[in-house]
Design an enzyme around this catalytic site. Structure first.
Site, PDB file in Angstrom:
ATOM      1  N   CYS A  42       0.847  -1.192   0.000  1.00 15.38           N
ATOM      2  CA  CYS A  42       0.000   0.000   0.000  1.00 15.38           C
ATOM      3  C   CYS A  42       0.888   1.250   0.000  1.00 15.38           C
ATOM      4  CB  CYS A  42      -0.905   0.003   1.230  1.00 15.38           C
ATOM      5  SG  CYS A  42      -2.076   1.400   1.236  1.00 15.38           S
ATOM      6  N   ASP A  44       0.463   3.748   1.739  1.00 16.76           N
ATOM      7  CA  ASP A  44       0.453   4.315   3.091  1.00 16.76           C
ATOM      8  C   ASP A  44       1.878   4.607   3.577  1.00 16.76           C
ATOM      9  OD1 ASP A  44      -1.752   4.036   5.711  1.00 16.76           O
ATOM     10  OD2 ASP A  44       0.380   4.326   6.111  1.00 16.76           O
ATOM     11  N   ARG A  46       3.153   4.714   6.338  1.00 10.62           N
ATOM     12  CA  ARG A  46       3.625   3.994   7.512  1.00 10.62           C
ATOM     13  C   ARG A  46       4.112   2.578   7.204  1.00 10.62           C
ATOM     14  NH1 ARG A  46      -1.990   5.108  10.405  1.00 10.62           N
ATOM     15  NH2 ARG A  46      -2.557   4.637   8.248  1.00 10.62           N
ATOM     16  N   HIS A  98      -2.223  -3.879   5.019  1.00  9.07           N
ATOM     17  CA  HIS A  98      -2.045  -3.488   6.425  1.00  9.07           C
ATOM     18  C   HIS A  98      -3.394  -3.204   7.056  1.00  9.07           C
ATOM     19  CE1 HIS A  98      -2.668   0.956   5.907  1.00  9.07           C
ATOM     20  NE2 HIS A  98      -2.403   0.624   4.652  1.00  9.07           N
ATOM     21  N   CYS A 101      -6.252   0.079   6.887  1.00  7.58           N
ATOM     22  CA  CYS A 101      -5.978   0.669   5.567  1.00  7.58           C
ATOM     23  C   CYS A 101      -7.112   1.624   5.155  1.00  7.58           C
ATOM     24  CB  CYS A 101      -5.836  -0.446   4.540  1.00  7.58           C
ATOM     25  SG  CYS A 101      -5.464   0.162   2.879  1.00  7.58           S
TER      26      CYS A 101
HETATM   27 CO    CO Z   1      -3.448   1.312   3.009  1.00  9.19          CO
END
Ligand code: CO
Length: 210
Positions: A42, A44, A46, A98, A101
């Site tokens: 992803c 993302d 993090r 994750h 999400c």
């Molecule tokens: Co995500």
């Protein structure tokens, strides 16, 4: 100092530290790229592939998009996949989602997100397949987590439905496919599915002349 200028400063410090530990670090990396893994994760901020797996530059070839999707018409993903399998000869492909999400959460709402609707539609299609077992859960959090795990599984299946993976399985005997979900609050990756080379797939998606 502006925030982006700090990144450049940190970069200088990082490069210096790498050279102190190994004077040939960048020389060796600049010469050849030989990763064993393709990571589909992803976007993302993090969930950084190298950071959470303790790997170094050069070890993982990376593709990231919202909710780690393998969309069979996505030229970007397909180009990365083809290059990773046929030129870098990666032995493992990891699809890593994750928990928590935002893409998964958004796909489970009835909100319109403009252009993002087109992308989230692919996740909604996964929700539809597993709707019964997801809706049987009680809390929103459990539902999101379940779709996160099932989405990873479904994207792994999407990979083995491509001619790229099927052809390499037949002629090269790799790559293995692995589906993982990373816990933002624990830092721990949970393995969800492993698909060994040659696993039988739904023959609707099978090519017999590769
Ligand atoms: Co995500």
């Amino acid at each position: 100092m502006k925030s982006f200028e700090k990144l450049l400063l940190e970069n200088k410090a990082w490069a210096k530290e790498k050279l102190e530990n190994d004077p040939d670090f960048f020389n060796n990396l600049a010469g050849i790229q030989n990763p064993e893994f393709l990571w589909i994760g992803c976007s993302d901020s993090r969930v950084s592939a190298n950071e959470i797996t303790g790997t170094q530059p050069g070890e993982i070839f990376v593709h990231r998009n919202i909710a780690n999707m393998v969309v069979h018409t996505d030229l970007n993903l397909l180009s990365v996949l083809d290059y990773a399998v046929n030129h870098l000869h990666v032995k493992h492909i990891i699809v890593c989602g994750h928990y928590g999400c935002g893409g998964i959460k958004a796909s489970m709402t009835k909100h319109s997100f403009g252009i993002l609707n087109k992308w989230l539609r692919n996740i909604k299609d996964v929700y539809r397949i597993y709707r019964k077992e997801i809706d049987a859960l009680h809390s929103e959090g459990e539902k999101v987590n379940m779709l996160t795990e099932l989405n990873v599984k479904e994207q792994c299946l999407n990979l083995i439905q491509t001619s790229i993976v099927q052809k390499s399985w037949k002629h090269n005997g790799y790559p293995q496919i692995h589906g993982w979900v990373y816990g933002l609050s624990t830092g721990i990756i949970k393995p969800i599915i492993d698909i060994p080379v040659g696993t039988h797939l739904d023959d609707i998606y099978e090519f017999d002349d590769l």
